[in-house]
Scaffold this active site. Sequence first.
Site, mmCIF file in Angstrom:
data_model
loop_
_atom_site.group_PDB
_atom_site.id
_atom_site.type_symbol
_atom_site.label_atom_id
_atom_site.label_comp_id
_atom_site.label_asym_id
_atom_site.label_seq_id
_atom_site.Cartn_x
_atom_site.Cartn_y
_atom_site.Cartn_z
ATOM 1 N N ASP A 60 -9.104 9.949 8.622
ATOM 2 C CA ASP A 60 -8.601 8.605 8.411
ATOM 3 C C ASP A 60 -8.531 8.391 6.898
ATOM 4 O OD1 ASP A 60 -7.920 5.852 9.077
ATOM 5 O OD2 ASP A 60 -9.924 5.354 8.357
ATOM 6 N N SER A 167 -3.472 8.287 9.544
ATOM 7 C CA SER A 167 -3.865 6.924 9.211
ATOM 8 C C SER A 167 -2.864 5.914 9.763
ATOM 9 C CB SER A 167 -3.936 6.772 7.683
ATOM 10 O OG SER A 167 -4.137 5.423 7.302
#
Length: 278
Positions: A60, A167
């Site tokens: 992430d 992401s």
Amino acid sequence: MPGGAEFASVMPATGHSRVPMRIDRRTFLAASVASVLGARATAGDDNRQARKPIKAILFDAFPLFDPRVVVALAERLYPEKAATLVAAWRARQFEYQWLRALGDRYVDFLEATTESLTYAAHQSGLSLTEENRVKLMSAYTELHAWPDTQEILPKLRELGISLGILSNMTIGPLESGLTRGNLRTLFSHVLSTDSVRSFKPSRRAYQLGIDCLGLDREEVLFVAFAGWDVAGAVWFGYPTYWLNRLGSVPEELSASPWGTGTDLRSLLGFLEAKMLRS
């Protein structure tokens, strides 16, 4: 990218009754979104995590980029109401993403973040000037890497593992953040869920990593920043590591990570230990 509870640990206290309410609301929303979008956790997923060697890591954004600048900017611009503003902004930021995904009314990460900032300012009784809006949004458009990225990411590559990002953030800030941090050459894939017009924890969002890497999901370690992202990745079937940099409380979503640490060095040690045992 992080949820409201992640920032609660670095903001001034806003009263004992507010924080649990915020966490419960987000937990409920995350569970609802995951249910509607088909996320699920099984014992089989946990068992498969140990079977295949890890060939790639998908991060992430926020295990790599420091989001605490949001708090610092808010404290400078609105010192008396910074905590209230940031708490409302962070909570609405993810709620707006998830609600738009559920309602088939997609807008990208930056637009949802701007909308949620406008709401948070209204809720906090603040007059948000365009100048201050731009300054606060710069936390996402001008990302800066955590200090340990330069040292540890090359060592992860030396283990023979390819690195990527998956992401909810749009691709522009991700690419510019990596370039700003002199990290771009370390990453083979920079993936934004914007390309599938969805947000994690949608299974379509996590599937993007598998489709681009060409690997089995059990061969890809997902590194999450937020507790809800840990749950989403585990439900999808990724071996998942929680890089819990802000010391957040785990979500109660019946989805445990494969490992947990507070910085990239802990992740490196975790992978080295796993390789030695395999």
